[in-house]
Design a protein around this motif. Structure first.
Motif, PDB file in Angstrom:
ATOM      1  N   ILE A 172      -7.848  -1.252   3.981  1.00 47.07           N
ATOM      2  CA  ILE A 172      -7.038  -0.037   4.046  1.00 47.07           C
ATOM      3  C   ILE A 172      -7.040   0.531   5.464  1.00 47.07           C
ATOM      4  N   GLN A 190      -0.278   6.502  -2.167  1.00 47.64           N
ATOM      5  CA  GLN A 190      -0.020   5.703  -0.977  1.00 47.64           C
ATOM      6  C   GLN A 190      -1.324   5.543  -0.199  1.00 47.64           C
ATOM      7  N   LEU A 204       0.813  -1.211   0.000  1.00 45.58           N
ATOM      8  CA  LEU A 204       0.000   0.000   0.000  1.00 45.58           C
ATOM      9  C   LEU A 204       0.852   1.270   0.000  1.00 45.58           C
ATOM     10  N   ALA A 222      -1.333   3.658   2.841  1.00 50.65           N
ATOM     11  CA  ALA A 222      -1.005   3.336   4.228  1.00 50.65           C
ATOM     12  C   ALA A 222       0.149   4.231   4.666  1.00 50.65           C
ATOM     13  N   ALA A 249      -4.879  -1.613   7.634  1.00 52.72           N
ATOM     14  CA  ALA A 249      -3.465  -1.404   7.313  1.00 52.72           C
ATOM     15  C   ALA A 249      -2.941  -0.107   7.921  1.00 52.72           C
ATOM     16  N   ASN A 250      -3.833   0.800   8.251  1.00 52.81           N
ATOM     17  CA  ASN A 250      -3.454   2.069   8.859  1.00 52.81           C
ATOM     18  C   ASN A 250      -3.652   2.061  10.373  1.00 52.81           C
TER      19      ASN A 250
END
Length: 122
Positions: free
Chosen positions: A96, A50, A43, A52, A99-100
């Motif tokens: 997403i 981008q 990511l 992440a 992932a963050n």
């Protein structure tokens, strides 16, 4: 009766948590097969932005999950925008968000992510 109510509440809470885990895992599979070529497998961005890390949080941190889902649904993929259905867009957004650093089940009451989720991403 009190123990039964507590038990039912725990079952309901774990069902919501499992559903969001399923959303993120489904989103991971979709991302790897349909999005990674532009956004990179980690990511980190490339041809696409981008998704992440710090740059994502700066750009999206004050926006809502609903906005992320809607953006994915209406603008992706670039060659065929609007072709993703709600479930696909929601699962991609769940991946997403996870992932963050968003905990699975993020949002008020640990509810599953929906197209109407209005919690802030940050």
């Amino acid at each position: 009766m009190k123990n039964r109510s507590l038990w039912l509440l725990m079952i309901a809470a774990s069902a919501a948590f499992a559903q969001t885990t399923q959303q993120a895992e489904a989103g991971r599979a979709l991302f790897q097969s349909r999005c990674a070529s532009c956004h990179a497998t980690d990511l980190g961005g490339g041809e696409g932005p981008q998704l992440a890390g710090a740059n994502f949080i700066v750009g999206w941190g004050t926006r809502t999950a609903r906005e992320l889902v809607n953006t994915i649904r209406t603008t992706m993929p670039p060659g065929n925008p609007g072709s993703l259905d709600d479930a696909t867009s929601i699962n991609l957004a769940a991946f997403i968000l996870a992932a963050n650093g968003a905990p699975l089940g993020a949002g008020p009451g640990d509810q599953a992510l929906t197209a109407a989720s209005s919690f802030a991403i940050r």
